[in-house]
Design an enzyme around this catalytic site. Structure first.
Site, PDB file in Angstrom:
ATOM      1  N   HIS A 240     -17.180  31.421 -16.616  1.00  0.00           N
ATOM      2  CA  HIS A 240     -16.166  32.214 -17.550  1.00  0.00           C
ATOM      3  C   HIS A 240     -14.913  32.476 -16.928  1.00  0.00           C
ATOM      4  CE1 HIS A 240     -16.013  36.077 -19.931  1.00  0.00           C
ATOM      5  NE2 HIS A 240     -15.064  36.468 -18.966  1.00  0.00           N
ATOM      6  N   GLU A 241     -14.746  32.961 -15.658  1.00  0.00           N
ATOM      7  CA  GLU A 241     -13.614  33.325 -14.879  1.00  0.00           C
ATOM      8  C   GLU A 241     -12.660  31.925 -14.923  1.00  0.00           C
ATOM      9  OE1 GLU A 241     -12.542  36.274 -14.390  1.00  0.00           O
ATOM     10  OE2 GLU A 241     -14.319  36.983 -15.110  1.00  0.00           O
ATOM     11  N   HIS A 244     -10.771  31.783 -18.110  1.00  0.00           N
ATOM     12  CA  HIS A 244      -9.551  32.570 -18.186  1.00  0.00           C
ATOM     13  C   HIS A 244      -8.462  31.824 -17.440  1.00  0.00           C
ATOM     14  CE1 HIS A 244     -11.396  35.894 -20.121  1.00  0.00           C
ATOM     15  NE2 HIS A 244     -12.069  36.318 -19.181  1.00  0.00           N
ATOM     16  N   HIS A 346     -11.164  38.203 -25.056  1.00  0.00           N
ATOM     17  CA  HIS A 346     -12.570  37.899 -25.227  1.00  0.00           C
ATOM     18  C   HIS A 346     -12.926  37.872 -26.799  1.00  0.00           C
ATOM     19  CE1 HIS A 346     -12.542  39.836 -21.072  1.00  0.00           C
ATOM     20  NE2 HIS A 346     -13.411  38.506 -20.888  1.00  0.00           N
TER      21      HIS A 346
END
Length: 539
Positions: A240-241, A244, A346
Site C-alpha cells: 500500500h505504501e 503511494h 484513498h
C-alpha cells in the site's frame, strides 16, 4: 460445607467466559501517508528528452531498486530477516510484476537539494541549477541520498550567471532501475500516531513525463510484528505504501498524463501545474478529479446535499461502472474523511470496504482492478490485470448502493422486505451471532457498536435497532469511522493485555482443529472443563 450448584448456572458461567474471550476487538490499521509538499519534492531530474520518452512503448516491467539506510540493519535479527527476506522482496516483486513502464535507458542521477529551494533553469539546458549553493545533504524522507546516486552540484550566482559545477563530481548513478526506494527503520514521531506500521512517499520526479523515480519508506520498528497471523496485513501495508510513492497521492494527481504522454492538467510558465496554497499541492484539473454533488442524501431526520470527489480518469470510470453495474456512475469516489494523510489519497471506505487502497485496513485487503486502472491512468504505467484480486464488496449492487447513503440503502431494502447486506444491524450481545464473510474466509461479527457520544446526525444510520432502547440509536454506528459509521460484517481478533493473540481468519493454523478433534471430542472436552470448574467452586 458443600455448596449446591445448579447446572444451568454453571453452563451460563462457562458461556459468559467464552463470550468475553470471543468478543475481542475489530482491527483497524490507519494509513499515515502524509503527501510531500512542493518544497519537499525535487522536480526536473533529467534522464531523457520528453519527445523520446513519449515515443517509447510502455512495455518494460517496472524495476525497483531497494536501498537500506543503516537504521534497517539495527532492527532485531528476527525483524530484519522478516523485512529483508519476506516483506520487502514480496511487496516489490508484486508491483514489478503488476506494472510496466517506459524503459529507462540511461543511468539515473538524482538532483541535489538547493539551499532555500532556489532553482534556475537555463535555456537549452535540461538540468536545473541551484542559486549560489547546494545543500550539504540531499534527503529522501528520513534517508540521506548517497553521493553515488547524485548529479554534480550545479550552481549559478544570484543573477543567474557564472553557472557550472565547480569542483563537484557526478556519482556513478543508478543503473538498471526505473525507481529507487530508500528504506529506513526509525521510531519517528509519526510512528506513534495511530499505531503506524509504515509510511512512504515519493521525493523526486523526472523531467520528461513527471514520473516519480525516487521515494522513501520508513518502517516503525516497535510496530513490526513477526507473528505469522500478522504477516498478511504487514505485507499488504508495505505494498500500500509503495503505491503511494509510485502514483496514488495528492501530490501526484496534477502530474497525471494521457495515454500519449500529454498532461491532463495545464502547466504554468515554470512547467508545473498551479499551486493550491490551501492544500500545499499542485492543483489537478477536472480531467483527473471532479466534484460531484449528491442531492437528497438521506441522513437521520432529513436529507442534505453531499459533495464527493470522484476520480474520473478513463480506465477508472470503466472499471468502477463495471464493478457496481452502474452505467452512469461518474467515477470512483475518494475518501472524504480523515486528516491530510487520508482524505483524497484513498478510495472511499463506505463503498470499497476491503480494497487495499482505502484509508484503513480492516480485513482481507485486496488490490483490485480499480487500483490497477488508476495506475494506468497516471500515464506512466500499464497494468497486468491478471494479478488483480477480486473485490466482492458492492459487486453488481447497482447505482443505488454507490450513490446513496447506507442509511437510505438499508431503509429501501427493509421497505421491500429484503436483506440489508452487505450492511448489518446486529448489536454484539450474548450469545454471539457470528457468521461468515462473503468470501467464506473468516468468522465475523456485525461491527455495530455503542459509541461514547451520539454520532453527528450525518452519520446516524438508524431510526430503529433491534435490542437497543428507543432513543439510544444515535449512539450506535459501525466501528469504522471512514466507512461513514455504516455497520458491516467484519473479522475480529482476540487480545490479551492489548497484545493480539489470534484473529478470526480461517487460514490461521490455530483456527483449524487438529484431525483428531471432532464434535464428540469437543463435547467431552467441554463437559470435562465444566466438571473442573465445579470442583473448584465446591472446594
Amino acid at each position: 460445607m458443600p455448596v449446591k450448584v445448579k447446572w444451568k448456572t454453571v453452563c451460563a458461567t462457562v458461556l459468559v467466559l467464552v463470550v468475553q474471550l470471543a468478543t475481542g476487538m475489530f482491527v483497524q490499521r490507519h494509513c499515515n501517508h502524509l503527501y510531500p509538499k512542493p518544497d519537499e519534492i525535487i522536480h526536473g531530474v533529467h534522464i531523457e528528452s520528453s519527445h523520446i520518452m513519449r515515443k517509447r512503448s510502455v512495455n518494460q516491467p517496472l524495476r525497483i531498486l531497494l536501498y537500506y539506510d543503516e537504521s534497517v540493519y539495527r532492527l532485531t535479527e528476527e525483524k530484519f530477516q522478516l523485512i529483508n527476506n519476506t516483506i520487502l522482496p514480496e511487496a516489490v516483486r508484486f508491483w514489478e510484476q503488476a506494472l510496466m513502464v517506459r524503459k529507462t535507458e540511461n543511468v539515473i542521477r538524482l538532483n541535489r537539494k538547493c539551499v532555500n529551494n532556489q532553482v534556475f533553469y537555463r535555456k537549452g539546458d535540461p538540468h536545473p541549477y541551484c542559486k549560489n549553493a547546494c545543500e550539504d545533504r540531499t534527503m529522501c524522507g528520513e534517508v540521506q541520498v548517497p553521493e553515488d546516486h547524485l548529479e554534480a552540484c550545479k550552481t549559478c550566482n544570484a543573477s543567474g550567471m557564472d553557472c557550472g559545477t565547480g569542483t563537484s563530481k557526478s556519482g556513478v548513478g543508478i543503473e538498471g532501475a526505473d525507481f529507487v526506494f530508500y528504506v529506513s527503520a526509525m521510531e519517528t514521531e509519526r510512528c506513534h500516531k495511530g499505531l503506524t506500521v509504515a509510511y512512504a512517499a515519493h521525493c523526486q520526479q523526472e523531467s520528461a513525463l513527471d514520473r516519480p523515480i525516487a521515494g522513501h519508506a520508513n518502517l516503525c520498528p516497535e510496530s513490526i510484528s513477526t507473528k505469522p497471523q500478522e504477516l498478511e496485513v504487514l505485507l499488504s501495508t508495505v505494498k500500500h505504501e509503495i503505491l503511494h510513492a509510485l502514483g496514488f497521492s495528492v501530490s501526484l494527481f496534477a502530474f497525471y498524463r494521457d495515454a500519449n504522454g500529454y498532461p491532463l492538467t495545464a502547466r504554468e510558465d515554470n512547467g508545473k501545474p498551479r499551486l493550491n496554497e490551501k492544500l500545499q499541492a499542485r492543483q489537478w484539473s477536472d480531467k483527473v478529479i471532479r466534484t460531484v454533488v449528491r442531492r437528497n442524501w438521506t441522513v437521520h431526520g432529513g436529507v442534505v446535499d453531499k459533495e464527493v470527489q470522484m476520480m474520473v480518469t478513463p480506465r477508472v470510470v470503466e472499471e468502477v461502472r463495471k464493478h457496481f453495474n452502474c452505467s452512469y456512475l461518474e467515477g470512483a469516489e475518494l475518501e472524504d474523511q480523515g486528516e491530510d494523510g487520508t482524505a483524497l489519497t484513498h478510495w472511499e471506505k463506505r463503498i470499497f470496504e476491503n480494497e487495499a487502497m482505502t484509508g484503513t485496513h480492516t480485513q482481507n485487503p485486496v488490490y483490485s482492478r480499480l487500483t490497477l486502472a488508476l495506475m494506468e491512468d497516471t500515464g506512466w504505467y500499464k497494468a497486468n490485470y491478471s494479478l488483480a484480486q477480486d473485490l466482492s464488496w458492492g459487486k453488481n449492487l447497482g447505482c443505488d448502493f454507490v450513490t446513496k447513503s447506507c442509511k437510505q440503502w438499508m431503509d429501501m431494502k427493509r421497505a421491500k422486505g429484503q436483506s440489508i447486506h452487505p450492511f448489518c444491524n446486529k448489536v454484539k450481545r450474548d450469545p454471539l451471532e457470528t457468521e461468515c464473510t462473503d468470501d467464506r474466509s473468516s468468522v465475523a461479527l456485525c461491527n455495530l457498536v455503542e459509541h461514547v457520544q451520539p454520532l453527528p446526525n450525518f452519520y446516524q444510520n438508524f431510526d430503529y435497532i433491534p435490542h437497543v432502547t428507543s432513543g439510544r440509536e444515535a449512539y450506535y454506528g459501525g466501528s469504522v469511522s471512514l466507512a461513514d459509521y455504516c455497520p458491516y460484517i467484519q473479522e475480529f481478533i482476540w487480545r490479551s493485555k492489548n497484545v493480539v493473540i489470534r484473529g478470526s481468519h480461517c487460514q490461521y493454523p490455530e483456527n483449524n482443529p487438529r484431525k483428531y478433534i471432532n464434535i464428540l471430542y469437543l463435547k467431552w472436552y467441554l463437559f470435562r472443563s465444566m466438571i473442573k470448574i465445579l470442583d473448584g467452586i465446591m472446594q
